[in-house]
Structure formats: structure tokens, C-alpha cells
Design a protein around this motif. Structure first.
Motif, PDB file in Angstrom:
ATOM      1  N   VAL A  92      -2.610  -6.547  -9.012  1.00 30.96           N
ATOM      2  CA  VAL A  92      -3.202  -5.339  -9.524  1.00 30.96           C
ATOM      3  C   VAL A  92      -4.460  -5.674  -9.585  1.00 30.96           C
ATOM      4  O   VAL A  92      -5.155  -4.806 -10.218  1.00 30.96           O
ATOM      5  CB  VAL A  92      -1.923  -5.372 -10.743  1.00 30.96           C
ATOM      6  N   ALA A  93      -4.985  -6.880  -9.775  1.00 27.50           N
ATOM      7  CA  ALA A  93      -6.348  -7.697  -9.930  1.00 27.50           C
ATOM      8  C   ALA A  93      -6.801  -7.034  -8.291  1.00 27.50           C
ATOM      9  O   ALA A  93      -8.262  -6.623  -8.813  1.00 27.50           O
ATOM     10  CB  ALA A  93      -6.683  -8.904 -10.309  1.00 27.50           C
ATOM     11  N   ALA A  94      -6.219  -7.376  -7.189  1.00 30.47           N
ATOM     12  CA  ALA A  94      -7.133  -7.111  -6.589  1.00 30.47           C
ATOM     13  C   ALA A  94      -7.756  -5.871  -6.493  1.00 30.47           C
ATOM     14  O   ALA A  94      -7.952  -4.757  -5.505  1.00 30.47           O
ATOM     15  CB  ALA A  94      -6.561  -7.036  -5.125  1.00 30.47           C
ATOM     16  N   TYR A  95      -6.442  -4.317  -6.658  1.00 27.15           N
ATOM     17  CA  TYR A  95      -6.506  -2.757  -6.545  1.00 27.15           C
ATOM     18  C   TYR A  95      -7.362  -2.825  -7.561  1.00 27.15           C
ATOM     19  O   TYR A  95      -8.402  -1.981  -7.400  1.00 27.15           O
ATOM     20  CB  TYR A  95      -5.336  -2.202  -6.954  1.00 27.15           C
ATOM     21  N   ARG A  96      -7.594  -3.490  -8.824  1.00 28.39           N
ATOM     22  CA  ARG A  96      -8.949  -3.214  -9.859  1.00 28.39           C
ATOM     23  C   ARG A  96     -10.284  -3.646  -9.687  1.00 28.39           C
ATOM     24  O   ARG A  96     -10.934  -2.753  -9.807  1.00 28.39           O
ATOM     25  CB  ARG A  96      -7.837  -4.073 -11.205  1.00 28.39           C
ATOM     26  N   ARG A  97     -10.444  -4.300  -8.810  1.00 26.89           N
ATOM     27  CA  ARG A  97     -11.730  -4.840  -8.116  1.00 26.89           C
ATOM     28  C   ARG A  97     -11.524  -4.354  -6.619  1.00 26.89           C
ATOM     29  O   ARG A  97     -13.014  -4.997  -6.187  1.00 26.89           O
ATOM     30  CB  ARG A  97     -11.931  -6.290  -8.191  1.00 26.89           C
TER      31      ARG A  97
END
Length: 73
Positions: A32-37
Motif C-alpha cells: 500500500v505504501a509503495a502504491y501511494r508513493r
């Protein structure tokens, strides 16, 4: 992208956390963090390297949080 790296990232999360529950949560948090950033990535590292680091950091964050807030059975 996730399907291609899923097995390797799962192995990294499991090795980092030591148990399946924390590994699953850490892997999900990391993805999720990778997708958001994704839009802010400079592109100087390979996708595999970037995902690996994000998942490891998410797992370590989860372990640190568990140490600060111990749960009772």
C-alpha cells in the motif's frame, strides 16, 4: 507488478518478521505504501529493490509498534 514480485516479497516479509501473521500485515502495509508513493519515485533504483526496501521497512515498523504496545492474550 505485484504478481511478479509477490513470492519474493512474501519471503522477505516472513524472514523479517518471523511469523506469518505479521508478515502478511507487513507485506500489505508495504505494498500500500509503495502504491501511494509510486508517483514520487525518482527511478534511480530497480523496482525489485524499491519494493524490497519498502516491505522490509513496513515489517520493521510493525515489529517496533508491537514492542511498544504489547498485547495481552
Amino acid at each position: 507488478m505485484v504478481a511478479r514480485h509477490r513470492d519474493r516479497l512474501w519471503a522477505v516479509a516472513l524472514r523479517t518478521t518471523g511469523n506469518r501473521e505479521d508478515a502478511a500485515d507487513g507485506l500489505q502495509d508495504g505494498l500500500v505504501a509503495a502504491y501511494r508513493r509510486a508517483a514520487a519515485v525518482r527511478g534511480d533504483a530497480a523496482v525489485t529493490t524499491r519494493l524490497h526496501r519498502v516491505v522490509v521497512n513496513a515489517c520493521l515498523d510493525r515489529l517496533r509498534a508491537a514492542r511498544v504496545r504489547p498485547t495481552e492474550a
